[in-house]
Design a protein around this motif. Structure first.
Motif, PDB file in Angstrom:
ATOM      1  N   ARG A 174      72.956  60.320 -71.638  1.00 49.21           N
ATOM      2  CA  ARG A 174      72.929  61.144 -72.836  1.00 49.21           C
ATOM      3  C   ARG A 174      74.355  61.602 -73.127  1.00 49.21           C
ATOM      4  O   ARG A 174      75.068  62.043 -72.234  1.00 49.21           O
TER       5      ARG A 174
ATOM      6  N   ASN B 261      68.196  76.896 -71.132  1.00 41.60           N
ATOM      7  CA  ASN B 261      68.588  75.733 -71.915  1.00 41.60           C
ATOM      8  C   ASN B 261      67.331  74.968 -72.320  1.00 41.60           C
ATOM      9  O   ASN B 261      66.524  74.618 -71.466  1.00 41.60           O
ATOM     10  N   TYR B 262      67.158  74.719 -73.608  1.00 44.86           N
ATOM     11  CA  TYR B 262      65.977  74.023 -74.101  1.00 44.86           C
ATOM     12  C   TYR B 262      66.380  72.731 -74.822  1.00 44.86           C
ATOM     13  O   TYR B 262      67.466  72.652 -75.426  1.00 44.86           O
ATOM     14  N   TRP B 263      65.444  71.761 -74.777  1.00 45.05           N
ATOM     15  CA  TRP B 263      65.639  70.484 -75.452  1.00 45.05           C
ATOM     16  C   TRP B 263      64.471  70.201 -76.395  1.00 45.05           C
ATOM     17  O   TRP B 263      63.321  70.559 -76.093  1.00 45.05           O
TER      18      TRP B 263
ATOM     19  N   TYR C 265      72.631  65.925 -79.029  1.00 48.46           N
ATOM     20  CA  TYR C 265      73.043  64.878 -78.104  1.00 48.46           C
ATOM     21  C   TYR C 265      72.264  63.631 -78.475  1.00 48.46           C
ATOM     22  O   TYR C 265      71.255  63.700 -79.174  1.00 48.46           O
TER      23      TYR C 265
ATOM     24  N   ASN D  33      69.467  70.626 -78.803  1.00 44.95           N
ATOM     25  CA  ASN D  33      69.644  71.473 -77.627  1.00 44.95           C
ATOM     26  C   ASN D  33      69.973  72.890 -78.064  1.00 44.95           C
ATOM     27  O   ASN D  33      70.701  73.088 -79.044  1.00 44.95           O
TER      28      ASN D  33
ATOM     29  N   TYR E 230      68.672  64.238 -79.672  1.00 42.30           N
ATOM     30  CA  TYR E 230      67.999  65.383 -79.075  1.00 42.30           C
ATOM     31  C   TYR E 230      68.697  66.677 -79.472  1.00 42.30           C
ATOM     32  O   TYR E 230      69.924  66.793 -79.359  1.00 42.30           O
TER      33      TYR E 230
END
Length: 119
Positions: A45, A107-109, A37, A96, A94
């Protein structure tokens, strides 16, 4: 704990190419979708591209035909090949990932990597 570490951002001229990478590490039982993203200051975003565990892909309209997302499941890594870049592609990108842990799926960023398209 799971970490996503991005690399490959930087300055690129319009019409040029850039490749971003994002590696996931930590206690990982599996990874569902991974993707990218981007966000400009003051804007929401937005989706760039995602790829499912079996390889199905989805792209934002503004990057279709120019960007390609891929992944290496053996390395828990997702890539974004950016071709024919435009100044409007300038943003923080970013990574993801939807990571399957022992007891839950989360969910990780990543921390973000800056891409600047300018001559």
């Amino acid at each position: 704990q799971v970490q996503l570490v991005e690399s490959g951002g930087g300055l690129v001229q319009p019409g040029g190419s850039l490749r971003l990478s994002c590696a996931a590490s930590g206690i990982i039982f599996g990874i569902d979708a991974m993707g990218w993203y981007r966000q400009d200051p003051g804007k929401e975003r937005e989706l760039v591209a995602t790829i499912g565990s079996a390889g199905s892909t989805n792209y934002g309209d503004s990057v279709k035909g120019r960007f390609t997302v891929s992944r290496d499941n053996s390395k828990s890594t997702v890539y974004l090949q950016m071709n024919s870049v435009k100044p409007e592609d300038t943003a923080t990108y970013y990574c993801n990932a939807i990571v399957i842990g022992r007891y839950s799926t989360r969910n990780y960023w990543g921390q973000g990597t800056q891409v600047t398209v300018s001559s």
